[in-house]
Write an enzyme that holds these catalytic residues in place. Structure first.
Site, PDB file in Angstrom:
ATOM      1  CG  ASP A   7       4.407   5.664  -8.073  1.00  0.00           C
ATOM      2  OD1 ASP A   7       3.580   5.484  -7.149  1.00  0.00           O
ATOM      3  OD2 ASP A   7       5.455   6.311  -7.910  1.00  0.00           O
ATOM      4  CB  SER A   8       1.171   8.803  -7.013  1.00  0.00           C
ATOM      5  OG  SER A   8       2.282   8.504  -6.196  1.00  0.00           O
ATOM      6  CB  CYS A  70       1.009   3.960  -6.213  1.00  0.00           C
ATOM      7  SG  CYS A  70       0.508   5.224  -5.039  1.00  0.00           S
ATOM      8  CB  THR A  72      -0.871   5.982  -1.485  1.00  0.00           C
ATOM      9  OG1 THR A  72       0.289   6.350  -0.715  1.00  0.00           O
ATOM     10  CG2 THR A  72      -2.057   6.781  -1.034  1.00  0.00           C
ATOM     11  CD  GLU A 152       7.329  12.615  -7.282  1.00  0.00           C
ATOM     12  OE1 GLU A 152       7.365  13.296  -8.316  1.00  0.00           O
ATOM     13  OE2 GLU A 152       7.126  11.385  -7.281  1.00  0.00           O
ATOM     14  CB  CYS A 182       6.292   4.847   0.393  1.00  0.00           C
ATOM     15  SG  CYS A 182       6.258   6.259  -0.710  1.00  0.00           S
ATOM     16  CG  HIS A 184       8.418   8.282  -4.044  1.00  0.00           C
ATOM     17  ND1 HIS A 184       7.274   7.660  -4.499  1.00  0.00           N
ATOM     18  CD2 HIS A 184       8.510   9.462  -4.719  1.00  0.00           C
ATOM     19  CE1 HIS A 184       6.697   8.436  -5.418  1.00  0.00           C
ATOM     20  NE2 HIS A 184       7.429   9.531  -5.565  1.00  0.00           N
TER      21      HIS A 184
END
Ligand code: DGL
Length: 265
Positions: A7-8, A70, A72, A152, A182, A184
């Site tokens: 993941d980012s 992730c 994205t 975050e 997403c 998150h």
């Protein structure tokens, strides 16, 4: 060999938690590119480079398979990496993304909302994949660029009013289901539940992906037979932040410390 989860940032840790609950016997390596999060407002080329570096790191750490948690990266860069990069550079490995499992989960619904990062919305990956499977589905996408930075940073008190504002953008249409597109967003599922009309189904990777991965491993013995089963979890990030330390402790216990790694070439 191990299963990698990429993941980012911190969101994929929630996906890993759900995967490891369903498939506890395997060994996992997590990589969160916390130094360069968010990816959602970056260009396609940059996301491609970052994902390639993440995948190289995880394969070099003995992962046979990488789950790209992730969205994205899954929607913007993964297909190119799967077609052009992995077959040449890592021919006996594989990487799986989020779009197909989530699009399949949308199939029973007629009116579907998708909330995601700017890059995921712009990629049109979810509408394309959902409409391929159910051409009559009515879809509407809303980008939510502020949610990831707030999650975050652990800035919970701002999330609810901002999420309420994003959800208003779906307008008056009655949604049967909403895709949390997403990594998150499943972390704040309770807020989605609170703010959405009762009866709106929530489609999210932490509930969908573990089952799909289980099926994938059953159908792909060339991968699953190479996986070790010692129940280890290695948690790597490109920058150690207070939020990831606290979430890792909460979700994986204090014996799994966070490791800082360098992935940039
Ligand atoms: N991991 C990203 C995603 O699932 C969200 C965070 C980011 O923008 O990098 O889309």
């Amino acid at each position: 060999m191990k299963i990698g989860v990429f993941d980012s940032g911190i969101g994929g840790l929630f996906t890993l938690k759900a995967i490891a609950k369903k498939l506890p016997e395997y060994d996992y390596v997590y990589l969160g590119d916390t130094k360069r999060v968010p990816y959602g407002s970056r260009s396609e080329e940059t996301i491609y480079t970052f994902l390639k570096e993440g995948i190289d790191f995880l394969f070099s750490q003995d992962c046979a398979l990488v789950v790209v948690a992730c969205n994205t990266a899954s929607t913007t860069a993964l297909r190119r990496i799967q077609q052009e990069y992995i077959p040449v550079t890592w021919p006996d490995r594989n990487a799986l993304g989020m779009i197909v499992p989530l699009a399949e989960a949308c199939m029973p619904y007629n009116n579907v909302g998708i909330i995601a990062t700017v890059a995921t919305v712009a990629s049109l990956a979810y509408p394309r994949e959902c409409l391929q499977r159910s051409p009559k589905t009515k879809l509407v996408q809303v980008p939510a660029p502020l949610l990831v930075p707030l999650i975050e940073q652990g800035e919970r008190r701002w999330i609810e009013p901002i999420l309420a504002d994003y959800l208003k953008k779906f307008g008056k249409r009655k949604l049967d289901a909403i895709v949390l597109g997403c990594t998150h967003y499943p972390i704040i599922r309770s807020l989605f539940k609170k703010l959405l009309p009762q009866g709106t189904a929530i489609i999210a990777q932490d509930t969908v992906v573990p089952k799909k991965l289980h099926t994938y491993l059953q159908n792909h013995p060339e991968i699953s037979e190479r996986l070790s089963k010692k129940k280890t979890r290695r948690l790597c990030v490109t920058e150690i932040t207070p939020e990831i330390v606290s979430l890792a402790k909460k979700w994986f216990g204090s014996k799994n410390t966070i490791e800082k790694v360098v992935i940039e070439k």
